[in-house]
Design a protein around this motif. Structure first.
Motif, PDB file in Angstrom:
ATOM      1  N   GLY A   1      15.350  35.084   1.182  1.00 57.37           N
ATOM      2  CA  GLY A   1      16.683  35.560   0.808  1.00 57.37           C
ATOM      3  C   GLY A   1      17.013  36.886   1.458  1.00 57.37           C
ATOM      4  O   GLY A   1      18.129  37.095   1.946  1.00 57.37           O
ATOM      5  N   VAL A   2      16.053  37.796   1.482  1.00 59.59           N
ATOM      6  CA  VAL A   2      16.268  39.096   2.120  1.00 59.59           C
ATOM      7  C   VAL A   2      16.510  38.926   3.615  1.00 59.59           C
ATOM      8  O   VAL A   2      17.408  39.554   4.190  1.00 59.59           O
ATOM      9  N   VAL A   3      15.735  38.062   4.256  1.00 61.10           N
ATOM     10  CA  VAL A   3      15.909  37.818   5.699  1.00 61.10           C
ATOM     11  C   VAL A   3      17.289  37.233   5.973  1.00 61.10           C
ATOM     12  O   VAL A   3      17.971  37.633   6.921  1.00 61.10           O
ATOM     13  N   MET A   4      17.744  36.306   5.123  1.00 58.51           N
ATOM     14  CA  MET A   4      19.073  35.704   5.310  1.00 58.51           C
ATOM     15  C   MET A   4      20.179  36.747   5.133  1.00 58.51           C
ATOM     16  O   MET A   4      21.144  36.768   5.900  1.00 58.51           O
ATOM     17  N   LEU A   5      20.054  37.619   4.125  1.00 59.48           N
ATOM     18  CA  LEU A   5      21.050  38.670   3.915  1.00 59.48           C
ATOM     19  C   LEU A   5      21.094  39.647   5.084  1.00 59.48           C
ATOM     20  O   LEU A   5      22.171  40.050   5.533  1.00 59.48           O
ATOM     21  N   LEU A   6      19.918  40.039   5.583  1.00 61.73           N
ATOM     22  CA  LEU A   6      19.868  40.952   6.728  1.00 61.73           C
ATOM     23  C   LEU A   6      20.468  40.318   7.977  1.00 61.73           C
ATOM     24  O   LEU A   6      21.178  40.978   8.744  1.00 61.73           O
ATOM     25  N   ASP A   7      20.218  39.032   8.176  1.00 57.60           N
ATOM     26  CA  ASP A   7      20.786  38.338   9.332  1.00 57.60           C
ATOM     27  C   ASP A   7      22.302  38.245   9.219  1.00 57.60           C
ATOM     28  O   ASP A   7      23.021  38.455  10.202  1.00 57.60           O
ATOM     29  N   ARG A   8      22.789  37.958   8.032  1.00 52.29           N
ATOM     30  CA  ARG A   8      24.244  37.890   7.829  1.00 52.29           C
ATOM     31  C   ARG A   8      24.887  39.248   8.079  1.00 52.29           C
ATOM     32  O   ARG A   8      25.942  39.347   8.707  1.00 52.29           O
ATOM     33  N   TRP A   9      24.269  40.318   7.563  1.00 57.81           N
ATOM     34  CA  TRP A   9      24.784  41.672   7.778  1.00 57.81           C
ATOM     35  C   TRP A   9      24.788  42.017   9.268  1.00 57.81           C
ATOM     36  O   TRP A   9      25.743  42.593   9.777  1.00 57.81           O
ATOM     37  N   ARG A  10      23.717  41.634   9.979  1.00 60.35           N
ATOM     38  CA  ARG A  10      23.619  41.923  11.414  1.00 60.35           C
ATOM     39  C   ARG A  10      24.720  41.202  12.189  1.00 60.35           C
ATOM     40  O   ARG A  10      25.353  41.770  13.072  1.00 60.35           O
ATOM     41  N   ARG A  11      24.959  39.941  11.844  1.00 55.92           N
ATOM     42  CA  ARG A  11      25.999  39.165  12.538  1.00 55.92           C
ATOM     43  C   ARG A  11      27.389  39.748  12.269  1.00 55.92           C
ATOM     44  O   ARG A  11      28.214  39.837  13.169  1.00 55.92           O
ATOM     45  N   THR A  12      27.654  40.127  11.030  1.00 55.36           N
ATOM     46  CA  THR A  12      28.947  40.723  10.682  1.00 55.36           C
ATOM     47  C   THR A  12      29.145  42.039  11.420  1.00 55.36           C
ATOM     48  O   THR A  12      30.224  42.302  11.962  1.00 55.36           O
ATOM     49  N   SER A  13      28.106  42.850  11.471  1.00 56.50           N
ATOM     50  CA  SER A  13      28.196  44.128  12.183  1.00 56.50           C
ATOM     51  C   SER A  13      28.442  43.910  13.673  1.00 56.50           C
ATOM     52  O   SER A  13      29.261  44.604  14.276  1.00 56.50           O
ATOM     53  N   ALA A  14      27.755  42.945  14.257  1.00 59.18           N
ATOM     54  CA  ALA A  14      27.940  42.659  15.684  1.00 59.18           C
ATOM     55  C   ALA A  14      29.356  42.144  15.951  1.00 59.18           C
ATOM     56  O   ALA A  14      29.981  42.512  16.954  1.00 59.18           O
ATOM     57  N   ARG A  15      29.883  41.322  15.056  1.00 57.89           N
ATOM     58  CA  ARG A  15      31.248  40.803  15.215  1.00 57.89           C
ATOM     59  C   ARG A  15      32.249  41.949  15.162  1.00 57.89           C
ATOM     60  O   ARG A  15      33.163  42.035  15.971  1.00 57.89           O
ATOM     61  N   ARG A  16      32.073  42.863  14.225  1.00 60.05           N
ATOM     62  CA  ARG A  16      32.980  44.009  14.113  1.00 60.05           C
ATOM     63  C   ARG A  16      32.876  44.923  15.323  1.00 60.05           C
ATOM     64  O   ARG A  16      33.884  45.394  15.827  1.00 60.05           O
ATOM     65  N   ARG A  17      31.648  45.194  15.786  1.00 66.77           N
ATOM     66  CA  ARG A  17      31.502  46.034  16.970  1.00 66.77           C
ATOM     67  C   ARG A  17      32.161  45.393  18.175  1.00 66.77           C
ATOM     68  O   ARG A  17      32.620  46.089  19.074  1.00 66.77           O
ATOM     69  N   GLY A  18      32.228  44.056  18.190  1.00 69.70           N
ATOM     70  CA  GLY A  18      32.884  43.340  19.277  1.00 69.70           C
ATOM     71  C   GLY A  18      34.395  43.297  19.134  1.00 69.70           C
ATOM     72  O   GLY A  18      35.090  42.755  19.985  1.00 69.70           O
ATOM     73  N   GLY A  19      34.943  43.866  18.054  1.00 72.31           N
ATOM     74  CA  GLY A  19      36.386  43.942  17.886  1.00 72.31           C
ATOM     75  C   GLY A  19      37.011  42.765  17.176  1.00 72.31           C
ATOM     76  O   GLY A  19      38.194  42.491  17.348  1.00 72.31           O
ATOM     77  N   HIS A  20      36.255  42.060  16.350  1.00 71.46           N
ATOM     78  CA  HIS A  20      36.786  40.933  15.577  1.00 71.46           C
ATOM     79  C   HIS A  20      36.639  41.237  14.091  1.00 71.46           C
ATOM     80  O   HIS A  20      35.546  41.543  13.621  1.00 71.46           O
ATOM     81  N   TYR A  21      37.754  41.160  13.358  1.00 69.92           N
ATOM     82  CA  TYR A  21      37.787  41.478  11.936  1.00 69.92           C
ATOM     83  C   TYR A  21      38.519  40.377  11.188  1.00 69.92           C
ATOM     84  O   TYR A  21      39.386  39.709  11.746  1.00 69.92           O
ATOM     85  N   THR A  22      38.203  40.216   9.920  1.00 66.98           N
ATOM     86  CA  THR A  22      38.957  39.308   9.069  1.00 66.98           C
ATOM     87  C   THR A  22      40.063  40.111   8.381  1.00 66.98           C
ATOM     88  O   THR A  22      40.020  41.348   8.338  1.00 66.98           O
ATOM     89  N   ALA A  23      41.027  39.408   7.814  1.00 66.98           N
ATOM     90  CA  ALA A  23      42.118  40.085   7.115  1.00 66.98           C
ATOM     91  C   ALA A  23      41.580  40.875   5.918  1.00 66.98           C
ATOM     92  O   ALA A  23      42.043  41.984   5.637  1.00 66.98           O
ATOM     93  N   ALA A  24      40.587  40.322   5.229  1.00 65.68           N
ATOM     94  CA  ALA A  24      40.003  41.026   4.082  1.00 65.68           C
ATOM     95  C   ALA A  24      39.309  42.310   4.521  1.00 65.68           C
ATOM     96  O   ALA A  24      39.390  43.336   3.835  1.00 65.68           O
ATOM     97  N   GLU A  25      38.623  42.271   5.649  1.00 63.47           N
ATOM     98  CA  GLU A  25      37.963  43.480   6.155  1.00 63.47           C
ATOM     99  C   GLU A  25      38.986  44.539   6.530  1.00 63.47           C
ATOM    100  O   GLU A  25      38.789  45.721   6.247  1.00 63.47           O
ATOM    101  N   LEU A  26      40.083  44.133   7.149  1.00 61.67           N
ATOM    102  CA  LEU A  26      41.129  45.093   7.519  1.00 61.67           C
ATOM    103  C   LEU A  26      41.741  45.737   6.285  1.00 61.67           C
ATOM    104  O   LEU A  26      42.036  46.934   6.289  1.00 61.67           O
ATOM    105  N   SER A  27      41.944  44.959   5.242  1.00 63.42           N
ATOM    106  CA  SER A  27      42.585  45.501   4.045  1.00 63.42           C
ATOM    107  C   SER A  27      41.710  46.531   3.342  1.00 63.42           C
ATOM    108  O   SER A  27      42.225  47.392   2.623  1.00 63.42           O
ATOM    109  N   ARG A  28      40.403  46.463   3.528  1.00 64.21           N
ATOM    110  CA  ARG A  28      39.492  47.418   2.889  1.00 64.21           C
ATOM    111  C   ARG A  28      39.309  48.703   3.694  1.00 64.21           C
ATOM    112  O   ARG A  28      38.716  49.655   3.194  1.00 64.21           O
TER     113      ARG A  28
END
Length: 186
Positions: A40-67
């Motif tokens: 579970g910890v490995v899956m959470l860390l992988d999800r966080w890493r992918r989300t961070s990489a997506r954001r660094r690449g300039g892709h955001y969801t509407a929910a992320e922008l609103s926060r």
């Protein structure tokens, strides 16, 4: 290269050693629970890493922008501009975020940000006039980014200016999801 191999070795040896210790100390049941917890910890860390990489690449969801706060929105806009091939410089002052960007074709952008007030959040006014984006006298295109909707007065003001583009919340969401500025009428 050696630090990478050492890190990989530790990433394998430490969990396996821990699981071996758990098995010897507590038995099979706690070992199974530890494996599930570790997975579970490995899956959470992988999800966080992918989300961070997506954001660094300039892709955001509407929910992320609103926060995002004003500073976070400035960082997100700079990343989205870089994703679209612009060179970006933060020229803002404290409390007044602003970006300057230039692309390979020599186009220049001055990007300002309008904060969302409580009166703006529920409004659903008209979309900005698309003809508002004529180049100004200095050929600098001005973009005003707003997470909400622009008022009719804002739209009229922009239509009277040379080179002012209004980027409302709906267009910002499309841009954040991967559309290029050119697709948004810029």
């Amino acid at each position: 290269m050696l630090p990478g191999f050492v890190g990989l070795g530790l990433a394998i040896v430490v969990p396996v050693g821990f699981l071996g210790w758990v098995y010897v100390r507590f038995g099979v049941l706690v070992l199974v629970l530890s494996v599930v917890l570790l997975a579970g910890v490995v899956m959470l860390l992988d999800r966080w890493r992918r989300t961070s990489a997506r954001r660094r690449g300039g892709h955001y969801t509407a929910a992320e922008l609103s926060r995002l706060d004003d500073e976070g929105l400035t960082v997100a806009a700079a990343r989205m501009l870089r994703r679209d091939g612009w060179q970006v410089v933060d020229v803002g002052e404290p409390g007044r975020p602003r970006l300057y960007a230039k692309d390979r074709r020599g186009r220049e952008l001055d990007v300002a940000f309008r904060p969302v007030t409580s009166a703006d959040e529920g409004a659903s006014g008209p979309a900005p006039l698309r003809e508002a984006g004529r180049p100004g006298v200095d050929n600098l295109l001005r973009v005003v980014v707003h997470r909400g909707d622009f008022s009719r007065a804002d739209v009229l003001w922009a239509s009277r200016q040379g080179g002012v583009h209004l980027l409302d919340g709906q267009q910002l969401g499309r841009w954040a999801m991967g559309s290029r500025l050119e697709e948004l009428g810029l």
